[in-house]
Structures are given as C-alpha cells and as structure tokens.
Design a protein around this motif. Structure first.
Motif, PDB file in Angstrom:
ATOM      1  N   LEU A 140     107.227  15.337   3.124  1.00  0.00           N
ATOM      2  CA  LEU A 140     106.613  15.073   1.082  1.00  0.00           C
ATOM      3  C   LEU A 140     105.604  16.792   1.376  1.00  0.00           C
ATOM      4  O   LEU A 140     105.713  16.896   0.491  1.00  0.00           O
ATOM      5  N   ARG A 141     104.221  16.370   2.170  1.00  0.00           N
ATOM      6  CA  ARG A 141     102.932  16.901   2.072  1.00  0.00           C
ATOM      7  C   ARG A 141     103.493  18.234   1.949  1.00  0.00           C
ATOM      8  O   ARG A 141     103.092  19.523   1.213  1.00  0.00           O
ATOM      9  N   SER A 142     104.943  19.697   2.782  1.00  0.00           N
ATOM     10  CA  SER A 142     104.697  20.986   3.167  1.00  0.00           C
ATOM     11  C   SER A 142     105.862  20.678   2.101  1.00  0.00           C
ATOM     12  O   SER A 142     105.977  22.218   1.568  1.00  0.00           O
ATOM     13  N   ARG A 143     106.035  19.972   1.436  1.00  0.00           N
ATOM     14  CA  ARG A 143     106.645  20.066   0.396  1.00  0.00           C
ATOM     15  C   ARG A 143     106.181  19.992  -1.109  1.00  0.00           C
ATOM     16  O   ARG A 143     106.934  19.629  -2.404  1.00  0.00           O
ATOM     17  N   GLU A 144     104.990  19.582  -1.265  1.00  0.00           N
ATOM     18  CA  GLU A 144     104.100  18.762  -2.691  1.00  0.00           C
ATOM     19  C   GLU A 144     104.518  19.717  -3.904  1.00  0.00           C
ATOM     20  O   GLU A 144     104.692  19.490  -4.333  1.00  0.00           O
ATOM     21  N   ARG A 145     104.685  20.835  -3.589  1.00  0.00           N
ATOM     22  CA  ARG A 145     104.361  21.854  -4.333  1.00  0.00           C
ATOM     23  C   ARG A 145     105.682  21.430  -4.981  1.00  0.00           C
ATOM     24  O   ARG A 145     105.643  22.444  -6.396  1.00  0.00           O
ATOM     25  N   GLU A 146     106.267  21.777  -4.021  1.00  0.00           N
ATOM     26  CA  GLU A 146     108.527  21.447  -4.658  1.00  0.00           C
ATOM     27  C   GLU A 146     108.713  20.172  -5.740  1.00  0.00           C
ATOM     28  O   GLU A 146     109.381  20.317  -5.634  1.00  0.00           O
ATOM     29  N   ARG A 147     107.995  19.269  -4.643  1.00  0.00           N
ATOM     30  CA  ARG A 147     108.399  17.919  -5.089  1.00  0.00           C
ATOM     31  C   ARG A 147     108.464  17.808  -6.926  1.00  0.00           C
ATOM     32  O   ARG A 147     107.521  18.287  -7.389  1.00  0.00           O
ATOM     33  N   ARG A 148     109.925  17.497  -7.638  1.00  0.00           N
ATOM     34  CA  ARG A 148     109.692  17.149  -8.465  1.00  0.00           C
ATOM     35  C   ARG A 148     110.364  15.504  -8.572  1.00  0.00           C
ATOM     36  O   ARG A 148     110.775  14.992  -8.395  1.00  0.00           O
ATOM     37  N   HIS A 149     109.302  14.648  -9.516  1.00  0.00           N
ATOM     38  CA  HIS A 149     109.201  13.665  -9.898  1.00  0.00           C
ATOM     39  C   HIS A 149     110.417  13.145 -10.427  1.00  0.00           C
ATOM     40  O   HIS A 149     110.446  13.584 -11.782  1.00  0.00           O
ATOM     41  N   VAL A 150     111.524  12.064 -10.664  1.00  0.00           N
ATOM     42  CA  VAL A 150     112.960  11.910 -11.171  1.00  0.00           C
ATOM     43  C   VAL A 150     112.567  10.319 -11.233  1.00  0.00           C
ATOM     44  O   VAL A 150     112.465   9.389 -10.384  1.00  0.00           O
ATOM     45  N   ASP A 151     112.629   9.464 -12.922  1.00  0.00           N
ATOM     46  CA  ASP A 151     112.498   8.280 -13.199  1.00  0.00           C
ATOM     47  C   ASP A 151     113.765   7.751 -11.837  1.00  0.00           C
ATOM     48  O   ASP A 151     114.650   8.510 -11.652  1.00  0.00           O
TER      49      ASP A 151
ATOM     50  N   ALA B  20     124.376  21.756  -0.820  1.00  0.00           N
ATOM     51  CA  ALA B  20     124.028  20.699  -1.708  1.00  0.00           C
ATOM     52  C   ALA B  20     123.109  20.088  -1.057  1.00  0.00           C
ATOM     53  O   ALA B  20     121.841  19.888  -1.892  1.00  0.00           O
ATOM     54  N   LEU B  21     122.994  19.429   0.495  1.00  0.00           N
ATOM     55  CA  LEU B  21     121.872  18.792   0.908  1.00  0.00           C
ATOM     56  C   LEU B  21     120.303  19.248   0.552  1.00  0.00           C
ATOM     57  O   LEU B  21     119.765  19.547   0.625  1.00  0.00           O
ATOM     58  N   ASN B  22     120.317  21.160   0.966  1.00  0.00           N
ATOM     59  CA  ASN B  22     118.988  22.265   0.399  1.00  0.00           C
ATOM     60  C   ASN B  22     118.662  21.878  -1.220  1.00  0.00           C
ATOM     61  O   ASN B  22     117.586  22.187  -1.146  1.00  0.00           O
ATOM     62  N   GLU B  23     119.486  22.000  -1.814  1.00  0.00           N
ATOM     63  CA  GLU B  23     119.101  21.926  -3.217  1.00  0.00           C
ATOM     64  C   GLU B  23     118.960  20.224  -3.363  1.00  0.00           C
ATOM     65  O   GLU B  23     117.514  19.855  -4.596  1.00  0.00           O
ATOM     66  N   LEU B  24     119.236  19.219  -2.873  1.00  0.00           N
ATOM     67  CA  LEU B  24     118.537  17.518  -3.206  1.00  0.00           C
ATOM     68  C   LEU B  24     117.003  17.533  -2.934  1.00  0.00           C
ATOM     69  O   LEU B  24     116.837  17.642  -2.561  1.00  0.00           O
ATOM     70  N   ASP B  25     117.083  17.744  -4.697  1.00  0.00           N
ATOM     71  CA  ASP B  25     115.836  17.228  -4.513  1.00  0.00           C
ATOM     72  C   ASP B  25     114.972  15.526  -4.007  1.00  0.00           C
ATOM     73  O   ASP B  25     116.032  14.379  -3.195  1.00  0.00           O
TER      74      ASP B  25
ATOM     75  N   SER C 146     115.834  12.504   1.143  1.00  0.00           N
ATOM     76  CA  SER C 146     115.204  11.468   2.979  1.00  0.00           C
ATOM     77  C   SER C 146     116.102   9.906   2.073  1.00  0.00           C
ATOM     78  O   SER C 146     116.666   9.372   3.801  1.00  0.00           O
ATOM     79  N   ALA C 147     116.928   9.599   1.631  1.00  0.00           N
ATOM     80  CA  ALA C 147     117.601   8.638   1.306  1.00  0.00           C
ATOM     81  C   ALA C 147     118.444   8.400   1.540  1.00  0.00           C
ATOM     82  O   ALA C 147     119.821   7.902   2.736  1.00  0.00           O
ATOM     83  N   VAL C 148     119.360  10.042   1.274  1.00  0.00           N
ATOM     84  CA  VAL C 148     121.142  10.585   1.993  1.00  0.00           C
ATOM     85  C   VAL C 148     120.947  10.542   3.387  1.00  0.00           C
ATOM     86  O   VAL C 148     121.348  10.147   4.151  1.00  0.00           O
ATOM     87  N   VAL C 149     119.573  11.971   4.327  1.00  0.00           N
ATOM     88  CA  VAL C 149     119.606  11.343   5.226  1.00  0.00           C
ATOM     89  C   VAL C 149     119.582  10.584   5.798  1.00  0.00           C
ATOM     90  O   VAL C 149     120.466  10.608   7.201  1.00  0.00           O
ATOM     91  N   LEU C 150     118.930  10.034   5.527  1.00  0.00           N
ATOM     92  CA  LEU C 150     118.738   8.545   6.523  1.00  0.00           C
ATOM     93  C   LEU C 150     120.094   7.991   6.751  1.00  0.00           C
ATOM     94  O   LEU C 150     120.188   7.120   7.759  1.00  0.00           O
TER      95      LEU C 150
ATOM     96  N   ARG D  21     122.335   7.155  -6.478  1.00  0.00           N
ATOM     97  CA  ARG D  21     121.377   8.483  -7.185  1.00  0.00           C
ATOM     98  C   ARG D  21     122.270   9.633  -6.378  1.00  0.00           C
ATOM     99  O   ARG D  21     122.482  11.056  -6.552  1.00  0.00           O
ATOM    100  N   GLY D  22     121.056   9.736  -5.089  1.00  0.00           N
ATOM    101  CA  GLY D  22     122.072  11.531  -3.811  1.00  0.00           C
ATOM    102  C   GLY D  22     122.815  11.145  -3.764  1.00  0.00           C
ATOM    103  O   GLY D  22     123.613  13.038  -3.930  1.00  0.00           O
ATOM    104  N   ARG D  23     123.739  10.382  -3.981  1.00  0.00           N
ATOM    105  CA  ARG D  23     124.881  10.597  -3.455  1.00  0.00           C
ATOM    106  C   ARG D  23     126.056  11.412  -4.971  1.00  0.00           C
ATOM    107  O   ARG D  23     127.131  12.515  -4.402  1.00  0.00           O
ATOM    108  N   ARG D  24     125.733  10.566  -5.769  1.00  0.00           N
ATOM    109  CA  ARG D  24     125.777  11.422  -7.184  1.00  0.00           C
ATOM    110  C   ARG D  24     125.711  12.609  -7.441  1.00  0.00           C
ATOM    111  O   ARG D  24     126.897  13.689  -8.122  1.00  0.00           O
ATOM    112  N   ILE D  25     124.475  12.819  -7.157  1.00  0.00           N
ATOM    113  CA  ILE D  25     124.465  14.784  -8.041  1.00  0.00           C
ATOM    114  C   ILE D  25     124.842  15.078  -6.643  1.00  0.00           C
ATOM    115  O   ILE D  25     125.653  16.103  -6.596  1.00  0.00           O
TER     116      ILE D  25
END
Lengths: 229, 86
Positions: free
Chosen positions: A106-117, A156-161, A166-170, A198-202
């Motif tokens: 997450l820290r490595s991707r901090e700049r790319e993080r997009r927060h979703v409600d 799709a996994l590459n693009e998943l925010d 993390s939830a889907v991968v785990l 939500r991740g699965r739906r995306i």
C-alpha cells in the motif's frame, strides 16, 4: 533459506574443542542482550524466513509485476525483522507477514491509491448477485464458462483498486478465510465481506467488458459465444 | 425472483450465496442454502455463475511462484545489513 549458517536453534560451533572450562577461555563471552538478540535472530530464521515463497506469491498477486514484488518482499522482511520483537510467539507468522506485505504494498502505491466509499456488506452481497442475475439472463454466464478468462483476469486484477484487490487476493487467490483476511487487513469481517463482494463485482463487470470487446455476443442465450465479425 | 416456499426464501438464499460459496456460513446455514438450491430452479443458476466465476478467479493464483534465488540473496543481504546474525 539457502543462506542459513546452520540449523535454527543450534549454537555456533566452538572454535576450540575441549572441556567446558577450556571453551570458556577461548570463546568470546556474549553479553546477555547479545545472547537474546542472537536467539531472536534464530527464531526469525526458523519462523519467518521459511515463508518467503508465500510472501513472494502474495506480493506478486498484489503487484502483478515481478520487479515490484521483489521490492515488496525485501521491504517486508526488513520490516518484519525490525519489528520481530512485536511478534507474539506461537501466533501465525505467515499471517503476520502478510499484514506487513500488504502494508508495504500500500505504501508503495500510495500515490495511486483511490479511496472508494464502502457500503454495507449485506447490500453489497445482494447487489453483487443482482448483477450476476442480470448477466445470467442474457447468457453472460455461459460466455464466462467458455472463453479463456486467463488474460482478462490478469488484466482485471491489475486494474482492480485497493482496498478491493487485497481482499480478493487474500480470499480468492490465497484461500484465506474471512477471519484471517480480517486480521491481515486489520478491519472487521463485515468490511472484508463488503470489499470482497465489491471487488468481485468489479471483476465481473471487467470480464464482461472484455468478452464484449473480444466480440463475444450475449444475444444468443444458451448458444456458444461467437465472434460477431 | 420466484418465491419458492422453502426453508429459506430466494432473497435470503441469494443474499447468502457468496458466503455459501466461500463456506463461511455456519453448518446450519450451509444446509439451509444447500437445501434451497437443490429445490429452487431460479436460484441454482446464480450459484452456478458464482461457482464458475470463483473457479476462474482461483486460476489466477501464482501457484508455482517461488522466490527467485537472486531475491533470497537480496533479502538476506538487507537483513545482515540490518544486523541479522543467525
């Protein structure tokens, strides 16, 4: 690890053979703190380092890039070593390492993080399958079962925010329970469930976009997906 | 969605489907959903869709991935630089 100096838990070989008294004269005496540090290192070697393949695989699933995964793994073990004193003996070291891995990622991707409600987990569960219902109606489920999803899933996994990835991968890739994922992610189980659904739906939506882009029609229900052109 | 007059209704079964597929329900709840799916032709396709989707997703797991030797050396080098001595 290949680089191990010897079996964990065994003392370093004495440079001089002889009686215990003789050894005492030749072997530099370690102070109590140094002894404790050495014991900690041996425990780290025995309990944490054997999970390097698991950590690498998890990092690879998160980053989808070998070079990025290498960086995450190195940083993970460095952080784990520095905070080894916080590890509870007897607890799940793999799970503990996964928590660190995810935080490093997450820290490595901090700049790319997009927060979703995040919304309520139950609503997400229902809406997720509601989407499935719509897709089933137009035969999309049959397409998903017939086309090669490998490349599409990777993309799709590459693009998943985050936090959905993390939830889907785990849960879906690493086969962790909701409870384990909850501990690794540091969130309640309901939040894991919500992120997962939500991740699965995306992902489902991305796969159907892929199917349409690839020319698979959804118009002919019950028939094999075919190219439009 | 058709009301099936089962132990649980379709809405309840669909709400529990992901948890059912993930085997995260209690044994009693698992049985409830299983019984419903055995008898309800409306809900079974949803279950099949989820099953196919999760099976496809599981194939994305990096099952054979092992940390490369160069990475192992790199990790050990960084640990030793930090004072690791085992």
């Amino acid at each position: 690890m290949d680089e191990r100096g010897g079996p964990a838990g065994q003392p370093a070989p004495s440079p001089a053979a002889g009686t215990k008294d003789e050894d005492a004269r030749f072997v530099p005496q370690m102070t109590a703190p140094a002894n404790a540090a050495r014991e900690d290192d041996l425990r780290f070697e025995a309990e944490a380092l054997p999970y390097i393949d698991d950590v690498y695989r998890f990092a690879l699933s998160l980053t989808r890039d070998a070079a990025d995964a290498d960086d995450v793994v190195q940083e993970t073990f460095l952080r784990a070593y520095r905070s080894w004193h916080t590890f509870q003996p007897g607890s799940d070291a793999r799970r503990w390492l996964f928590t660190i891995t995810r935080n490093v990622f997450l820290r490595s991707r901090e700049r790319e993080r997009r927060h979703v409600d995040i919304e309520d987990g139950d609503l997400e569960a229902l809406s997720s399958f509601a989407a499935a219902t719509d897709q089933e109606r137009d035969g999309s489920d049959r397409i998903l079962s017939r086309i090669d999803l490998g490349p599409a899933l990777q993309r799709a996994l590459n693009e998943l925010d985050e936090p959905f990835k993390s939830a889907v991968v785990l849960v879906d890739l690493e086969d962790q329970s909701y409870e384990a994922a909850s501990e690794i992610l540091g969130v309640p189980i309901g939040t894991v469930r919500s992120r997962l659904f939500r991740g699965r739906r995306i992902l489902q939506e991305k796969l159907m976009t892929y199917a349409r882009d690839a020319g698979f029609t959804t118009a002919q229900r019950g028939q094999r997906g075919s190219k439009d052109d | 969605m058709t009301e099936c007059n089962r132990d649980i209704d379709c809405r309840s079964a669909v709400q529990k489907l992901w948890d059912y597929l993930d085997e995260e329900l209690t044994p009693d709840r698992m049985d409830e959903v299983r019984r419903h799916l055995e008898r309800c032709g409306d809900c079974l396709p949803h279950h099949e869709y989820g099953r196919v989707f999760l099976a496809a997703l599981a194939t994305a797991r990096q099952t054979d991935a092992r940390a490369p030797d160069a990475l192992r050396r790199r990790v050990m080098d960084s640990l030793r630089a930090a004072g690791f001595n085992a």
